[in-house]
Design a protein around this motif. Structure first.
Motif, PDB file in Angstrom:
ATOM      1  N   UNK A 191      52.898  40.135   6.482  1.00 37.11           N
ATOM      2  CA  UNK A 191      51.500  40.459   6.197  1.00 37.11           C
ATOM      3  C   UNK A 191      51.426  41.763   5.428  1.00 37.11           C
ATOM      4  N   UNK A 192      50.710  41.760   4.313  1.00 34.17           N
ATOM      5  CA  UNK A 192      50.338  42.997   3.640  1.00 34.17           C
ATOM      6  C   UNK A 192      48.887  43.296   3.985  1.00 34.17           C
ATOM      7  N   UNK A 193      48.654  44.478   4.521  1.00 32.42           N
ATOM      8  CA  UNK A 193      47.333  44.922   4.938  1.00 32.42           C
ATOM      9  C   UNK A 193      46.759  45.812   3.852  1.00 32.42           C
ATOM     10  N   UNK A 194      45.688  45.321   3.224  1.00 30.49           N
ATOM     11  CA  UNK A 194      45.065  45.983   2.085  1.00 30.49           C
ATOM     12  C   UNK A 194      43.690  46.495   2.465  1.00 30.49           C
ATOM     13  N   UNK A 195      43.172  47.396   1.633  1.00 28.23           N
ATOM     14  CA  UNK A 195      41.826  47.907   1.847  1.00 28.23           C
ATOM     15  C   UNK A 195      41.664  49.255   1.184  1.00 28.23           C
ATOM     16  N   UNK A 196      40.431  49.723   1.044  1.00 21.15           N
ATOM     17  CA  UNK A 196      40.184  51.016   0.382  1.00 21.15           C
ATOM     18  C   UNK A 196      40.842  52.165   1.140  1.00 21.15           C
ATOM     19  N   UNK A 197      41.099  53.243   0.430  1.00 16.17           N
ATOM     20  CA  UNK A 197      41.651  54.442   1.063  1.00 16.17           C
ATOM     21  C   UNK A 197      40.707  54.944   2.150  1.00 16.17           C
ATOM     22  N   UNK A 198      41.276  55.292   3.293  1.00 17.06           N
ATOM     23  CA  UNK A 198      40.499  55.866   4.384  1.00 17.06           C
ATOM     24  C   UNK A 198      39.738  54.871   5.224  1.00 17.06           C
ATOM     25  N   UNK A 199      39.909  53.567   4.974  1.00 15.82           N
ATOM     26  CA  UNK A 199      39.121  52.581   5.707  1.00 15.82           C
ATOM     27  C   UNK A 199      39.601  52.405   7.143  1.00 15.82           C
ATOM     28  N   UNK A 200      40.875  52.669   7.406  1.00 22.52           N
ATOM     29  CA  UNK A 200      41.380  52.525   8.769  1.00 22.52           C
ATOM     30  C   UNK A 200      42.628  51.680   8.891  1.00 22.52           C
TER      31      UNK A 200
ATOM     32  N   UNK B 209      54.151  43.763   9.188  1.00 20.84           N
ATOM     33  CA  UNK B 209      52.831  44.148   8.696  1.00 20.84           C
ATOM     34  C   UNK B 209      53.025  45.410   7.873  1.00 20.84           C
ATOM     35  N   UNK B 210      52.656  45.353   6.599  1.00 22.07           N
ATOM     36  CA  UNK B 210      52.878  46.459   5.674  1.00 22.07           C
ATOM     37  C   UNK B 210      51.544  46.932   5.108  1.00 22.07           C
ATOM     38  N   UNK B 211      51.196  48.181   5.373  1.00 22.61           N
ATOM     39  CA  UNK B 211      50.018  48.791   4.761  1.00 22.61           C
ATOM     40  C   UNK B 211      50.377  49.210   3.344  1.00 22.61           C
ATOM     41  N   UNK B 212      49.551  48.829   2.386  1.00 16.94           N
ATOM     42  CA  UNK B 212      49.840  49.156   0.993  1.00 16.94           C
ATOM     43  C   UNK B 212      48.560  49.202   0.169  1.00 16.94           C
ATOM     44  N   UNK B 213      48.653  49.864  -0.975  1.00 21.40           N
ATOM     45  CA  UNK B 213      47.593  49.848  -1.982  1.00 21.40           C
ATOM     46  C   UNK B 213      48.049  49.124  -3.244  1.00 21.40           C
ATOM     47  N   UNK B 214      49.296  48.680  -3.262  1.00 24.23           N
ATOM     48  CA  UNK B 214      49.912  48.200  -4.499  1.00 24.23           C
ATOM     49  C   UNK B 214      50.057  46.690  -4.477  1.00 24.23           C
ATOM     50  N   UNK B 215      49.476  46.032  -5.469  1.00 31.05           N
ATOM     51  CA  UNK B 215      49.546  44.569  -5.543  1.00 31.05           C
ATOM     52  C   UNK B 215      50.976  44.068  -5.638  1.00 31.05           C
TER      53      UNK B 215
ATOM     54  N   UNK C 229      54.755  39.609   0.825  1.00 29.77           N
ATOM     55  CA  UNK C 229      53.844  38.958   1.766  1.00 29.77           C
ATOM     56  C   UNK C 229      53.859  37.435   1.683  1.00 29.77           C
ATOM     57  N   UNK C 230      53.641  36.802   2.842  1.00 26.01           N
ATOM     58  CA  UNK C 230      53.230  35.404   2.861  1.00 26.01           C
ATOM     59  C   UNK C 230      51.820  35.278   3.451  1.00 26.01           C
ATOM     60  N   UNK C 231      51.238  36.446   3.755  1.00 30.16           N
ATOM     61  CA  UNK C 231      49.891  36.476   4.317  1.00 30.16           C
ATOM     62  C   UNK C 231      49.231  37.790   3.907  1.00 30.16           C
ATOM     63  N   UNK C 232      47.919  37.745   3.677  1.00 25.11           N
ATOM     64  CA  UNK C 232      47.185  38.942   3.286  1.00 25.11           C
ATOM     65  C   UNK C 232      46.039  39.194   4.247  1.00 25.11           C
ATOM     66  N   UNK C 233      45.906  40.457   4.648  1.00 27.55           N
ATOM     67  CA  UNK C 233      44.730  40.909   5.384  1.00 27.55           C
ATOM     68  C   UNK C 233      43.990  41.904   4.498  1.00 27.55           C
ATOM     69  N   UNK C 234      42.656  41.846   4.556  1.00 29.50           N
ATOM     70  CA  UNK C 234      41.874  42.832   3.819  1.00 29.50           C
ATOM     71  C   UNK C 234      40.865  43.460   4.768  1.00 29.50           C
ATOM     72  N   UNK C 235      40.943  44.797   4.874  1.00 31.56           N
ATOM     73  CA  UNK C 235      40.100  45.564   5.789  1.00 31.56           C
ATOM     74  C   UNK C 235      39.057  46.315   4.979  1.00 31.56           C
ATOM     75  N   UNK C 236      37.802  46.240   5.426  1.00 41.21           N
ATOM     76  CA  UNK C 236      36.730  46.893   4.669  1.00 41.21           C
ATOM     77  C   UNK C 236      35.570  47.160   5.609  1.00 41.21           C
ATOM     78  N   UNK C 237      34.747  48.152   5.247  1.00 42.11           N
ATOM     79  CA  UNK C 237      33.529  48.431   6.001  1.00 42.11           C
ATOM     80  C   UNK C 237      33.641  49.679   6.861  1.00 42.11           C
TER      81      UNK C 237
ATOM     82  N   UNK D 175      39.044  39.272   5.362  1.00 48.17           N
ATOM     83  CA  UNK D 175      39.712  37.990   5.213  1.00 48.17           C
ATOM     84  C   UNK D 175      41.159  38.074   5.651  1.00 48.17           C
ATOM     85  N   UNK D 176      41.670  36.914   6.050  1.00 47.09           N
ATOM     86  CA  UNK D 176      43.034  36.758   6.552  1.00 47.09           C
ATOM     87  C   UNK D 176      43.517  35.436   5.986  1.00 47.09           C
TER      88      UNK D 176
END
Length: 222
Positions: A29-38, A170-176, A183-191, A198-199
């Motif tokens: 899993x690559x965990x994506x999202x804006x900087x500072x989102x958590x 599970x890898x936190x990253x900003x880089x596509x 990854x074989x799975x993507x998480x996107x954290x926002x808000x 989405x997962x």
């Protein structure tokens, strides 16, 4: 292996909101999202480092072993690379094997401040693997590395995952590029508070979702 049923609002968590997900053997899993989102906050919670979220919200197998590669290598500066690995229970033979796997066989007796940032990151990765983890957590493992060193470490992690197909990541990253390769799975954290928007397993992404994911990854890579 791991089930998240986080409701940060009811627990009074200041950063995390509603997050529901499962992690199974072999998930990358690559965990994506804006900087500072958590993203790091969520990774710390999964590792059991955030006491505000108890077992009811983060359910894990009682035998689950978690390896964690932090953003900082966190090697003890007064101990050699070999001694740092020995502190988590690795035998000399295991240390030799792990350091060879990460390309550090020649610096086993060096102190951390004698290593480059990339080498220290690889030593910390070897230490994370020394506990024989079922789940490997990576918090921006390629941050502050030049493109060539980042590519080397990315390829190394891919090879290690391929060699241990049951191990989840599970890898936190900003880089596509990290998501593309790892990854074989993507998480996107926002808000605010942060929610899992989405997962998606990469093999089951609809055309509409793929378009959205591509746009998010493009934005994260800028």
């Amino acid at each position: 292996m791991l089930e998240l049923q986080i409701d940060g609002r009811t627990s009074g968590h200041p950063i995390l909101g509603a997050i529901t997900a499962r992690v199974a053997e072999g998930d990358r899993i690559c965990l994506l999202g804006p900087s500072g989102v958590g993203k790091t906050t969520l990774l710390n919670a999964i590792a059991g480092l955030d006491r505000r979220l108890g077992e009811r919200m983060i359910k894990r197998s009682s035998e689950l072993r978690v390896g964690y590669l932090f953003q900082e290598h966190r090697l003890l500066p007064w101990r050699s690379v070999r001694q740092n690995l020995a502190m988590v229970g690795a035998s000399n033979d295991e240390i030799d094997r792990l350091l060879a796997e990460v390309g550090l066989a020649e610096v086993a007796e060096a102190l951390p401040d004698q290593l480059s940032l990339g080498m220290a990151r690889r030593a910390a990765l070897a230490r994370s693997l020394a506990i024989k983890p079922d789940l490997l957590l990576l918090d921006e493992p390629f941050a502050s590395l030049d493109p060539d060193r980042a590519a080397e470490l990315r390829s190394l992690i891919t090879r290690l995952l391929d060699a241990h197909p049951r191990m989840a990541m599970i890898c936190v990253t900003h880089d596509a590029r990290d998501a593309d390769q790892l990854a074989n799975r993507l998480w996107y954290l926002e808000g605010a508070p942060a929610e899992l928007q989405w997962d998606q397993p990469l093999t089951a992404v609809s055309s509409a979702s793929a378009s959205r994911i591509s746009e998010q990854l493009r934005r994260l890579s800028v």
